[in-house]
Scaffold this motif. Structure first.
Motif, PDB file in Angstrom:
ATOM      1  N   ILE A 166     -44.926 -35.789 -34.712  1.00 52.93           N
ATOM      2  CA  ILE A 166     -44.468 -34.687 -34.572  1.00 52.93           C
ATOM      3  C   ILE A 166     -43.035 -35.017 -35.125  1.00 52.93           C
ATOM      4  CG2 ILE A 166     -44.025 -33.814 -32.754  1.00 52.93           C
ATOM      5  CD1 ILE A 166     -45.999 -33.427 -31.114  1.00 52.93           C
ATOM      6  N   LYS A 192     -49.948 -29.675 -31.774  1.00 53.59           N
ATOM      7  CA  LYS A 192     -48.739 -29.632 -32.282  1.00 53.59           C
ATOM      8  C   LYS A 192     -48.093 -29.576 -33.911  1.00 53.59           C
ATOM      9  CE  LYS A 192     -44.978 -29.260 -30.465  1.00 53.59           C
ATOM     10  NZ  LYS A 192     -44.322 -27.773 -29.720  1.00 53.59           N
ATOM     11  N   GLN A 195     -49.472 -26.451 -36.341  1.00 54.06           N
ATOM     12  CA  GLN A 195     -48.531 -25.941 -35.685  1.00 54.06           C
ATOM     13  C   GLN A 195     -47.098 -25.806 -36.220  1.00 54.06           C
ATOM     14  OE1 GLN A 195     -48.026 -25.649 -31.107  1.00 54.06           O
ATOM     15  NE2 GLN A 195     -50.410 -24.860 -31.262  1.00 54.06           N
TER      16      GLN A 195
END
Length: 268
Positions: A166, A192, A195
């Motif tokens: 991330i 995630k 995105q």
């Protein structure tokens, strides 16, 4: 065509069953013909196509015809999930593993779109940084790929190396690209990451077996491998073999772009 792991209504399942049992007829049928034969409607068939990841019946039919044609040249004699059994002799197991390798490669070759693959190579070549996302067995396969790239002066970043994917995604930008390697394509943390990468305008590539996965839906480019491995597999023979083969092709094409320079670099 992968119809597994997708929920269909009773009427939709009847259409799917008809398609499975009438492959030779489907390639000549319009959406109206199919609706009439299955006592459904155009809307029902379009909903099925969208569940399978297609924009509509035309896209579904083109993909279906391509798959049917390619299967004519593939002789499948092996169970990709369980290529050998307890009672088999050593020589039988060796022959089965040989068939697994040969048939897996033939299957992948029959599905490759050369022009589309060329676009992916150009994305990687023109990127400043190359992030790779892979976990488990796929991570080991990815590291083998990375080891090859280092030898031609290309230094990819394994975003998932220390479970920092991330944070790595936040660092990527429009000058970079990211490759996701996942057979199922459903690793929840990747949503995630995607995105963030999308927001940062980083181009994304997926190698996966499931057209209904989040990787296929959200990545800019996809290399879809045939789904031949089930949950009862005795090892990830097929999935990692196909990943390794596709990544070897990508490496070879990257190498070939600057063949003389790369060859001299290895000799020095």
């Amino acid at each position: 065509m992968n119809f597994q792991n997708i929920h269909f209504t009773d009427s939709q399942q009847e259409v799917i069953d008809f398609i499975k049992n009438n492959e030779d007829k489907i390639i000549h049928m319009s959406i109206q013909d199919l609706a009439k034969k299955t006592y459904t409607s155009n809307a029902t068939i379009i909903r099925i196509c969208k569940k399978l990841g297609f924009k509509g019946y035309k896209d579904f039919k083109l993909s279906f015809i391509k798959e049917i044609e390619s299967q004519k040249y593939i002789h499948q004699s092996i169970d990709f999930s369980s290529p050998f059994y307890q009672q088999e002799s050593i020589s039988q197991i060796i022959n089965n593993m040989s068939s697994l390798y040969k048939e897996s490669i033939d299957l992948i070759n029959s599905q490759l779109d050369i022009l589309y693959l060329e676009k992916i190579i150009n994305v990687i070549t023109n990127s400043e940084r190359f992030f790779i996302y892979a976990i488990g067995d796929s991570k080991i396969t990815a590291m083998t790929f990375m080891n090859k790239l280092i030898k031609i002066n290309c230094y990819p970043i394994l975003a998932t190396e220390n479970y920092e994917e991330i944070h790595m995604s936040y660092n990527a930008n429009e000058k970079d690209c990211a490759l996701f390697l996942s057979y199922s394509g459903h690793y929840y943390t990747y949503q995630k990451c995607l995105q963030i990468l999308k927001r940062n305008h980083c181009q994304t590539i997926a190698i996966t077996a499931h057209k209904d996965s989040l990787l296929y839906k959200y990545c800019d480019y996809h290399l879809l491998i045939p789904d031949k491995e089930d949950d009862q597999k005795i090892a990830t023979f097929y999935s990692q073999l196909t990943f390794h083969y596709i990544l070897s092709i990508i490496y070879s094409l990257l190498y070939a772009q600057n063949y003389t320079q790369n060859y001299r670099h290895i000799l020095d």
